[in-house]
Design an enzyme around this catalytic site. Structure first.
Site, short mmCIF file in Angstrom:
data_model
loop_
_atom_site.label_atom_id
_atom_site.label_comp_id
_atom_site.label_asym_id
_atom_site.label_seq_id
_atom_site.Cartn_x
_atom_site.Cartn_y
_atom_site.Cartn_z
N ARG A 60 0.81 -1.22 0.00
CA ARG A 60 0.00 0.00 0.00
C ARG A 60 0.84 1.27 0.00
O ARG A 60 0.35 2.34 -0.37
CB ARG A 60 -0.99 -0.04 1.16
CG ARG A 60 -2.17 -0.96 0.87
CD ARG A 60 -3.08 -1.11 2.04
NE ARG A 60 -2.79 -2.28 2.83
CZ ARG A 60 -3.05 -2.39 4.14
NH1 ARG A 60 -3.61 -1.39 4.77
NH2 ARG A 60 -2.77 -3.50 4.78
N GLU A 97 3.31 -10.05 15.22
CA GLU A 97 2.64 -10.48 16.45
C GLU A 97 2.95 -11.97 16.70
O GLU A 97 3.27 -12.39 17.80
CB GLU A 97 1.14 -10.27 16.29
CG GLU A 97 0.43 -10.04 17.58
CD GLU A 97 -1.01 -9.67 17.35
OE1 GLU A 97 -1.39 -9.37 16.19
OE2 GLU A 97 -1.76 -9.68 18.33
#
Ligand SMILES: O=P(O)(O)OC[C@H]1O[C@H](OP(=O)(O)OP(=O)(O)O)[C@H](O)[C@@H]1O
Ligand SMILES: Nc1ncnc2[nH]cnc12
Length: 172
Positions: A60, A97
């Site tokens: 992006r 994570e």
């Protein structure tokens, strides 16, 4: 302009509990897109951050980086996910994570002593932007600052980044 009104919230994407901030609705809005690029480049210029190269992070960051580079009469350099760039690369691993990921940049993408800014659509934990800054650090370049359309403040990603200006347009 109310950019938040153009960013669509999608609950539970890509997994339960995440509110995905969808910028496709901003990109398709002609005034919103122009305002986003103009405001980002104005903020960089007011902070006296005029780069030779804009580095955009896959994928992006590729949607905003080249337009920003055009405004600065700068070049655009892509930082990509592993295995996508064809020539010799520098790689930088970073923690997710759960598990790890990697970003890569062509070794010859930036001439020594270039002034660069790093651009992405969004900063969350800051891991991706930090790894990209580490890539720039591997070569003798000057990192002037970072630009993000969106900052997820609660995740405190900016605390991971080196001490250079961070330009953002919308906070959550
Ligand atoms: O601050 P962080 O926790 O590192 O997260 C931010 C990154 O996550 C998103 O990209 P994603 O990895 O989803 O890839 P995409 O741009 O290809 O959708 C976003 O575009 C940033 O690059
Ligand atoms: N909440 C979120 N929305 C969109 N992109 C993201 N990347 C990381 N977290 C995100």
């Amino acid at each position: 302009m109310d950019l938040k009104a153009l960013i669509r919230d999608i609950p539970d994407f890509p997994k339960p509990g995440i509110i995905f901030r969808d910028i496709t609705t901003l990109l398709r809005d002609r005034e919103g897109l122009r305002y986003t690029i103009d405001t980002l480049s104005d903020k960089f210029q007011k902070a006296n951050l005029i780069p030779d190269y804009v580095i955009g992070i896959e994928s992006r960051g590729f949607l905003f980086g080249p337009s920003l580079a055009y405004q600065f009469n700068a070049g655009f350099v892509p930082v990509r996910k592993p295995g996508k760039l064809p020539a010799a690369v520098h790689s930088m691993e970073y923690d997710l994570e759960y598990g790890k990921d990697k970003v890569e940049m062509h070794q010859d993408a930036l001439p020594p002593n270039s002034k660069v800014v790093i651009v992405d659509d969004l900063i969350a934990t800051g891991g991706t932007a930090k790894a990209t800054a580490d890539l720039v650090n591997k070569i003798d370049c000057e990192l002037l600052g970072f630009g993000f359309i969106i900052e997820l403040k609660d995740l405190e990603g900016r605390n991971k980044l080196p001490d250079v200006p961070i330009i953002t347009l919308v906070d959550y």
